[in-house]
Design an enzyme around this catalytic site. Structure first.
Site, PDB file in Angstrom:
ATOM      1  N   TYR A 165      -9.259  15.017  -5.640  1.00 53.61           N
ATOM      2  CA  TYR A 165      -8.396  14.529  -6.729  1.00 53.61           C
ATOM      3  C   TYR A 165      -7.634  15.683  -7.391  1.00 53.61           C
ATOM      4  CZ  TYR A 165      -7.183  11.849 -10.969  1.00 53.61           C
ATOM      5  OH  TYR A 165      -6.516  11.218 -12.008  1.00 53.61           O
TER       6      TYR A 165
ATOM      7  N   ASP B 111       0.886  -1.167   0.000  1.00 48.94           N
ATOM      8  CA  ASP B 111       0.000   0.000   0.000  1.00 48.94           C
ATOM      9  C   ASP B 111       0.924   1.218   0.000  1.00 48.94           C
ATOM     10  OD1 ASP B 111      -1.509   2.212   0.709  1.00 48.94           O
ATOM     11  OD2 ASP B 111      -2.758   1.114   2.149  1.00 48.94           O
ATOM     12  N   VAL B 112       0.996   1.930  -1.126  1.00 45.03           N
ATOM     13  CA  VAL B 112       2.006   2.982  -1.230  1.00 45.03           C
ATOM     14  C   VAL B 112       1.632   4.268  -0.477  1.00 45.03           C
ATOM     15  CG1 VAL B 112       2.988   2.048  -3.362  1.00 45.03           C
ATOM     16  CG2 VAL B 112       1.288   3.870  -3.492  1.00 45.03           C
TER      17      VAL B 112
ATOM     18  N   LYS C   8      -3.571  16.298  -7.480  1.00 46.57           N
ATOM     19  CA  LYS C   8      -2.804  16.372  -8.732  1.00 46.57           C
ATOM     20  C   LYS C   8      -2.144  17.754  -8.879  1.00 46.57           C
ATOM     21  CE  LYS C   8      -3.738  12.144 -10.151  1.00 46.57           C
ATOM     22  NZ  LYS C   8      -2.723  11.071 -10.168  1.00 46.57           N
TER      23      LYS C   8
HETATM   24  P1  NAD Z   1      -6.530   2.149 -12.318  1.00 47.64           P
HETATM   25  O1  NAD Z   1      -7.618   2.181 -11.310  1.00 47.64           O
HETATM   26  O2  NAD Z   1      -6.490   1.013 -13.285  1.00 47.64           O
HETATM   27  O3  NAD Z   1      -5.102   2.225 -11.620  1.00 47.64           O
HETATM   28  C1  NAD Z   1      -4.866   2.682 -10.332  1.00 47.64           C
HETATM   29  C2  NAD Z   1      -3.942   1.701  -9.670  1.00 47.64           C
HETATM   30  O4  NAD Z   1      -3.607   2.159  -8.357  1.00 47.64           O
HETATM   31  C3  NAD Z   1      -4.608   0.322  -9.510  1.00 47.64           C
HETATM   32  O5  NAD Z   1      -3.738  -0.680 -10.015  1.00 47.64           O
HETATM   33  C4  NAD Z   1      -4.789   0.190  -8.020  1.00 47.64           C
HETATM   34  O6  NAD Z   1      -4.701  -1.141  -7.560  1.00 47.64           O
HETATM   35  C5  NAD Z   1      -3.636   1.031  -7.515  1.00 47.64           C
HETATM   36  N1  NAD Z   1      -3.812   1.402  -6.122  1.00 47.64           N
HETATM   37  C6  NAD Z   1      -4.969   1.803  -5.505  1.00 47.64           C
HETATM   38  N2  NAD Z   1      -4.736   1.989  -4.189  1.00 47.64           N
HETATM   39  C7  NAD Z   1      -3.419   1.706  -3.975  1.00 47.64           C
HETATM   40  C8  NAD Z   1      -2.585   1.716  -2.834  1.00 47.64           C
HETATM   41  N3  NAD Z   1      -3.063   2.071  -1.629  1.00 47.64           N
HETATM   42  N4  NAD Z   1      -1.293   1.333  -2.981  1.00 47.64           N
HETATM   43  C9  NAD Z   1      -0.801   0.964  -4.185  1.00 47.64           C
HETATM   44  N5  NAD Z   1      -1.539   0.951  -5.307  1.00 47.64           N
HETATM   45  C10 NAD Z   1      -2.835   1.327  -5.199  1.00 47.64           C
HETATM   46  O7  NAD Z   1      -6.629   3.528 -13.100  1.00 47.64           O
HETATM   47  P2  NAD Z   1      -5.560   4.252 -14.063  1.00 47.64           P
HETATM   48  O8  NAD Z   1      -6.350   5.124 -14.922  1.00 47.64           O
HETATM   49  O9  NAD Z   1      -4.633   3.269 -14.661  1.00 47.64           O
HETATM   50  O10 NAD Z   1      -4.792   5.192 -13.028  1.00 47.64           O
HETATM   51  C11 NAD Z   1      -3.395   5.225 -12.908  1.00 47.64           C
HETATM   52  C12 NAD Z   1      -2.940   6.655 -12.604  1.00 47.64           C
HETATM   53  O11 NAD Z   1      -3.226   7.485 -13.730  1.00 47.64           O
HETATM   54  C13 NAD Z   1      -3.626   7.306 -11.405  1.00 47.64           C
HETATM   55  O12 NAD Z   1      -2.679   8.056 -10.673  1.00 47.64           O
HETATM   56  C14 NAD Z   1      -4.634   8.234 -12.059  1.00 47.64           C
HETATM   57  O13 NAD Z   1      -4.964   9.340 -11.237  1.00 47.64           O
HETATM   58  C15 NAD Z   1      -3.865   8.657 -13.288  1.00 47.64           C
HETATM   59  N6  NAD Z   1      -4.697   9.203 -14.359  1.00 47.64           N
HETATM   60  C16 NAD Z   1      -5.573   8.416 -15.046  1.00 47.64           C
HETATM   61  C17 NAD Z   1      -6.344   8.981 -16.049  1.00 47.64           C
HETATM   62  C18 NAD Z   1      -7.320   8.182 -16.873  1.00 47.64           C
HETATM   63  O14 NAD Z   1      -8.035   8.790 -17.692  1.00 47.64           O
HETATM   64  N7  NAD Z   1      -7.396   6.861 -16.742  1.00 47.64           N
HETATM   65  C19 NAD Z   1      -6.215  10.343 -16.340  1.00 47.64           C
HETATM   66  C20 NAD Z   1      -5.332  11.113 -15.622  1.00 47.64           C
HETATM   67  C21 NAD Z   1      -4.565  10.522 -14.620  1.00 47.64           C
END
Ligand code: NAD
Length: 270
Positions: free
Chosen positions: A168, A68-69, A172
């Site tokens: 959020y 858990d990061v 960010k």
């Molecule tokens: P996702 O939900 O697939 O990925 C998020 C990951 O974080 C998951 O693998 C989850 O298990 C992990 N996670 C959750 N809680 C955690 C914890 N306590 N410790 C360690 N890992 C944990 O969604 P994603 O879209 O792949 O998101 C990845 C990153 O990209 C995030 O930081 C998100 O804010 C960012 N992001 C995504 C988008 C988008 O459109 N998908 C846009 C902008 C930013």
């Protein structure tokens, strides 16, 4: 995969939140470039192990590590286990993130804290550990130019306000200044720090915005380039930022957003 002739063949990376979405694609992209990858996962052990098995089947190097990061002890253990497996850590992709959306009047303190704890404090805990490791390890004839690379996962919402998502967007926005400040602080150590700001990428985090045709067409109105992003779009940017091809780049945010941050409402004369 020809691991030992690839551009990241001498590197070892930790990718947080790599059992799904963008993190998974980045782990695959780094592995395809020859990098050994520690696949961090929070709760989906099976998905993380499937990814590791796939990378190994293709001739790459990978292990899965639960952590858990947002928790200090977990992050230290994550780095210890990765360094034990691969002898060193050269690249951190601090990708984990969550959303817990609500209008401010309805947002609980728990939901505010959960998002800040992972999306911002998690960046601090992982980057602090990475800097400590990068400073402490010898280059060992490793041909890379930098002493280490940190990539933080930001969002277009580091600059675009987002009503109903104040936890959020605040996290960010914090990642934006965190990345720039850290880059300034550790540049003299040869450590590069950059952020990636994805726009709308097709992953589980934003399923509601692309699952139905109706929602997808609403979303596309916000994307001048005319398509939703795929995790691989972000992965390619991350692999490039991790490599020496981006050696003179630090403290910047690379937007991977199909133009979402270009004020699309102004396309037709505002
Ligand atoms: P996702 O939900 O697939 O990925 C998020 C990951 O974080 C998951 O693998 C989850 O298990 C992990 N996670 C959750 N809680 C955690 C914890 N306590 N410790 C360690 N890992 C944990 O969604 P994603 O879209 O792949 O998101 C990845 C990153 O990209 C995030 O930081 C998100 O804010 C960012 N992001 C995504 C988008 C988008 O459109 N998908 C846009 C902008 C930013």
């Amino acid at each position: 995969m020809v691991a030992n002739t690839s551009r990241l063949a001498h590197h070892c990376a930790i990718v947080t939140g790599a059992s799904s979405g963008i993190g998974l694609a980045i782990a695959e992209g780094l592995a395809a470039a020859g990098c050994a990858v520690a696949v961090n996962y929070h709760s989906h052990a099976e998905a993380a192990q499937e990814l590791v098995d796939r990378i190994i089947d293709q001739g790459g190097r990978a292990i899965a590590i639960q952590a858990d990061v947002s928790k200090e002890a977990d992050v230290i253990r994550l780095f210890d286990e990765a360094a034990k497996a691969f002898k060193r850590v050269d690249v951190l992709v601090s990708n984990s993130g969550i959303q817990k959306d609500a209008a401010i009047a309805d947002m609980s303190l728990d939901d505010w804290n959960a998002v800040i704890d992972l999306n911002l404090t998690g960046q601090f805990l992982c980057a602090r550990e990475a800097v400590r490791r990068f400073r402490g390890q010898p280059m060992n004839g490793r041909p890379a130019r930098s002493a280490g690379v940190i990539i933080t996962m930001s969002s277009v919402h580091e600059s675009i306000p987002w009503a109903g998502h104040i936890n959020y967007a605040s996290a960010k926005g914090g990642v934006h200044m965190f990345t720039r400040t850290l880059a300034q602080e550790v540049a003299a150590d040869g450590i590069r720090v950059n952020a990636i700001a994805p726009g709308a990428i097709r992953t589980p985090i934003n399923k509601d915005a692309w699952e139905s045709d109706e929602e997808l067409s609403k979303l596309l109105r916000l994307i001048p380039y005319g398509r939703i992003g795929e995790p691989e779009d972000v992965a390619k940017a991350a692999v490039w930022l991790a490599s020496d091809e981006a050696d003179y780049i630090t403290g910047t945010t690379l937007y991977v957003d199909g133009g979402m941050s270009l004020y699309p409402e102004f396309r037709n004369n505002g």
